[in-house]
Design a protein around this motif. Structure first.
Motif, short mmCIF file in Angstrom:
data_model
loop_
_atom_site.label_atom_id
_atom_site.label_comp_id
_atom_site.label_asym_id
_atom_site.label_seq_id
_atom_site.Cartn_x
_atom_site.Cartn_y
_atom_site.Cartn_z
N ALA A 153 0.84 -1.21 0.00
CA ALA A 153 0.00 0.00 0.00
C ALA A 153 0.87 1.25 0.00
N ASP A 154 1.96 1.23 0.77
CA ASP A 154 2.88 2.37 0.76
C ASP A 154 3.54 2.52 -0.61
N GLY A 155 3.95 1.41 -1.19
CA GLY A 155 4.62 1.47 -2.48
C GLY A 155 3.73 2.00 -3.59
N LEU A 156 2.44 1.76 -3.48
CA LEU A 156 1.49 2.24 -4.49
C LEU A 156 0.89 3.60 -4.14
N ASN A 157 1.17 4.09 -2.96
CA ASN A 157 0.64 5.38 -2.51
C ASN A 157 1.39 6.51 -3.21
N ARG A 158 0.71 7.23 -4.04
CA ARG A 158 1.37 8.30 -4.81
C ARG A 158 1.81 9.47 -3.94
N ASP A 159 1.37 9.49 -2.69
CA ASP A 159 1.80 10.53 -1.75
C ASP A 159 2.86 10.03 -0.78
N TYR A 160 3.39 8.85 -1.00
CA TYR A 160 4.43 8.34 -0.11
C TYR A 160 5.60 9.31 -0.13
N PRO A 161 6.15 9.68 1.03
CA PRO A 161 7.09 10.81 1.08
C PRO A 161 8.48 10.54 0.52
N GLN A 162 8.85 9.28 0.29
CA GLN A 162 10.19 8.97 -0.19
C GLN A 162 10.11 8.23 -1.52
N PRO A 163 11.14 8.34 -2.36
CA PRO A 163 11.12 7.66 -3.66
C PRO A 163 11.40 6.17 -3.58
N LEU A 164 11.98 5.71 -2.46
CA LEU A 164 12.33 4.30 -2.28
C LEU A 164 11.74 3.80 -0.97
N LEU A 165 11.47 2.49 -0.92
CA LEU A 165 11.01 1.91 0.34
C LEU A 165 11.47 0.47 0.45
N HIS A 166 11.46 -0.02 1.68
CA HIS A 166 11.76 -1.42 1.97
C HIS A 166 10.51 -2.25 1.73
N THR A 167 10.65 -3.41 1.07
CA THR A 167 9.52 -4.30 0.87
C THR A 167 9.90 -5.73 1.27
N THR A 168 8.89 -6.49 1.66
CA THR A 168 9.06 -7.87 2.09
C THR A 168 8.20 -8.77 1.21
N PRO A 169 8.75 -9.36 0.16
CA PRO A 169 7.95 -10.26 -0.66
C PRO A 169 7.49 -11.47 0.14
N GLN A 170 6.28 -11.92 -0.12
CA GLN A 170 5.78 -13.14 0.53
C GLN A 170 6.03 -14.37 -0.32
N THR A 171 6.38 -14.17 -1.59
CA THR A 171 6.51 -15.29 -2.53
C THR A 171 7.88 -15.32 -3.21
N ALA A 172 8.84 -14.58 -2.67
CA ALA A 172 10.18 -14.54 -3.26
C ALA A 172 11.19 -14.31 -2.14
N PRO A 173 12.43 -14.74 -2.32
CA PRO A 173 13.42 -14.59 -1.26
C PRO A 173 13.92 -13.15 -1.12
N HIS A 174 14.45 -12.84 0.02
CA HIS A 174 15.18 -11.61 0.33
C HIS A 174 14.27 -10.40 0.55
N GLU A 175 14.61 -9.64 1.56
CA GLU A 175 14.04 -8.30 1.72
C GLU A 175 14.52 -7.45 0.54
N ARG A 176 13.77 -6.41 0.21
CA ARG A 176 14.08 -5.62 -0.99
C ARG A 176 14.07 -4.12 -0.69
N ILE A 177 14.68 -3.37 -1.60
CA ILE A 177 14.50 -1.92 -1.69
C ILE A 177 13.92 -1.66 -3.08
N SER A 178 12.87 -0.88 -3.15
CA SER A 178 12.18 -0.67 -4.42
C SER A 178 11.82 0.79 -4.62
N MET A 179 11.84 1.21 -5.89
CA MET A 179 11.20 2.47 -6.25
C MET A 179 9.71 2.36 -6.00
N THR A 180 9.10 3.46 -5.62
CA THR A 180 7.65 3.51 -5.46
C THR A 180 6.97 3.71 -6.81
N LEU A 181 5.68 3.48 -6.84
CA LEU A 181 4.90 3.74 -8.05
C LEU A 181 5.05 5.19 -8.49
N ALA A 182 5.00 6.12 -7.55
CA ALA A 182 5.10 7.54 -7.89
C ALA A 182 6.41 7.86 -8.59
#
Length: 233
Positions: A153-182
């Motif tokens: 929800a944060d990654g898809l939130n166009r008002d998220y305050p930072q361009p990158l965020l930490h994500t935790t996939p449930q179906t793939a290995p490793h914690e991630r850093i990702s660009m947001t949708l915005a």
């Protein structure tokens, strides 16, 4: 929404065409502003594209290269996208490009367990891309915006305050850093590279309707993203 479809008979021709298109966009950005930033995705699929792009003739010394997303693993780990890009893209003419790191080369697994610190490091080096090249998983994820991720929800939130965020996939290995949708939307040009009948089926579902459970659909239905899809059988 602006999505253009480009279809090719095989992976090699798609990779060559994508490399030519990305190089043309980078040259345009260089001519307009004197510098350019390219963000690419990892995994196995982009290798042919990376190799083709690395041989394109442009002012690579004025181009910054970074990642759309990265696994929180040391940069010498076999699953590191940083390692992949260095091996296959930052070669030949593209060896002159400036690397914009997401993961600190000195970070080990224990360091990367501090996800807030890892994201802060990535943010320190982040620059908005002029060109972003995305992939897509069979579950409809793009970048590291995965269905069922607690941070989706944060990654898809166009008002998220930072361009990158930490994500935790449930179906793939490793914690991630990702660009947001915005931030994907903010790129001057967005490419989505996909191949095979299964991914075409997933793409068809995503193109039919926006659904956060299929995150790539949010890119395809964006009013801001200038998206070109490069598909091969």
């Amino acid at each position: 929404m602006s999505v253009q479809w480009h279809e090719f008979p095989d992976a090699q021709s798609a990779a060559a065409a994508l490399a030519g298109a990305v190089a043309a966009d980078l040259r345009a950005a260089l001519a307009a502003q004197g510098g350019a930033v390219l963000a690419v995705s990892g995994g196995r699929s982009p290798i042919a594209f990376f190799q083709a792009l690395s041989q394109q003739d442009l002012a690579w010394d004025k181009v910054g290269v970074t990642l759309v997303d990265e696994r929180m693993v040391p940069t010498d780990h076999e699953d590191s996208n940083t390692r992949l890009v260095r091996t296959h893209l930052l070669q030949n003419r593209a060896a002159a490009a400036q690397w914009l790191p997401v993961i600190d080369d000195g970070a080990d697994a224990a360091d990367l367990a501090d996800t807030a610190r890892a994201v802060a490091y990535a943010l320190k080096h982040y620059r908005r891309p002029d060109v972003a090249v995305l992939g897509m998983g069979g579950d409809g994820h793009t970048a590291s915006l995965f269905p069922q991720s607690p941070q989706l929800a944060d990654g898809l939130n166009r008002d998220y305050p930072q361009p990158l965020l930490h994500t935790t996939p449930q179906t793939a290995p490793h914690e991630r850093i990702s660009m947001t949708l915005a931030q994907i939307e903010a790129a001057g040009r967005v490419y989505l590279a996909i191949g095979g009948a299964e991914k075409r089926r997933v793409y068809g579902q995503a193109a039919a309707a926006e659904n956060p459970a299929c995150p790539v659909s949010c890119v395809l239905h964006s009013e801001k993203a200038d998206c070109h899809v490069y598909y091969h059988d």
